[in-house]
Design a protein around this motif. Sequence first.
Motif, short mmCIF file in Angstrom:
data_model
loop_
_atom_site.label_atom_id
_atom_site.label_comp_id
_atom_site.label_asym_id
_atom_site.label_seq_id
_atom_site.Cartn_x
_atom_site.Cartn_y
_atom_site.Cartn_z
N ALA A 20 -2.64 -3.37 4.01
CA ALA A 20 -2.19 -2.01 4.30
C ALA A 20 -0.75 -1.82 3.85
O ALA A 20 0.04 -2.76 3.79
N GLY A 21 -0.42 -0.59 3.53
CA GLY A 21 0.95 -0.28 3.15
C GLY A 21 1.04 1.04 2.43
O GLY A 21 0.03 1.66 2.08
N THR A 22 2.26 1.47 2.21
CA THR A 22 2.56 2.75 1.56
C THR A 22 3.60 2.51 0.48
O THR A 22 4.56 1.74 0.69
N ALA A 23 3.42 3.14 -0.67
CA ALA A 23 4.40 3.00 -1.75
C ALA A 23 4.31 4.20 -2.67
O ALA A 23 3.23 4.75 -2.91
N VAL A 24 5.46 4.63 -3.16
CA VAL A 24 5.54 5.61 -4.24
C VAL A 24 6.56 5.09 -5.24
O VAL A 24 7.70 4.78 -4.87
N GLU A 25 6.15 4.99 -6.49
CA GLU A 25 7.04 4.50 -7.55
C GLU A 25 6.98 5.46 -8.73
O GLU A 25 5.91 5.90 -9.15
N LEU A 26 8.14 5.79 -9.26
CA LEU A 26 8.27 6.67 -10.42
C LEU A 26 8.84 5.88 -11.59
O LEU A 26 9.69 4.99 -11.41
#
Length: 305
Positions: free
Chosen positions: A227-233
Amino acid sequence: MRIGLLGTGPWAERVHAPSLSEHPGVELVGVWGRRAEAARELAERHGARAYDDPEALVADVDAVAFALPPGVQAELAARAAGAGRHLLLEKPLADTVPAARRVVEAARRAGAASVVFFTLRFGTPEQQAWIGEQAAHGGWFTARAEWLAPVFGDRPAPGPDSPWRRERGALWDVGPHALSVLLPVLGDVTDVTAARGPLDTVHLVTHHEGGASATLTLSLSAPPAAAGTAVELRGRAGTAALPVHGDGPQAAHGRAVDALLSTARSGGPHPCGAGFGLRVVEVLDAAERSLRDGGSVQRPPAPHS
């Protein structure tokens, strides 16, 4: 501002009610829920009155906060806005595009302020600043967003579970979180392609007006260790990753209350108002149609203010 709370589930109990009762700018007048006993218990705990009729509660307040399933929220929110009440809404705004549009139109006609509570959009000052800074940078080439939660599965983590989450899955529950970050940074969605993964997992590819594309992986069935959350640009400015460690949903909800108070005073729309909530529902609906029919679904209807 006198405010009423509609809803008595775990999210209302852990986040909405304490946030509203402790906020210096609002008075929590009353609580209504579909379970009368739960409404009485929650109201008593926070020094408010339990109401048997939501319309009676709406009549006694200036604003209404919602902690209800999206299908129930949309109907009651449209009626509350029609009565001139300001709206503090949950995501997703509704479970269909027409229902979401009715909320927006009712609020617009009545001049009612509205804010949709997306936890990361009202996250820590660092998180909010990150979103604004990346939108200002522009020039993004691609993005990746992952929202993986162990709500379902063989060893579910403690957390919100409900019939509507079981029915609509990760796309409608955590999909709004990912879109609430990506849309202000990358621009409006032009088309969506969706594919199913394990259990309720959904993979999306979105294309945006600014020319960037994004991939989203959404699940409520992830193994706890995954489980986890990530946003990468990634783009001309290099790479940028969203700070994911916040100060909790109650603090974020308090900032959403601040936003509602400010918006009600100014009379202008909020960036996370019902119009943005409608836009998110339109994108989710396009993704659902892609899952059903296959292939890419072109740009949903134009945004509404």
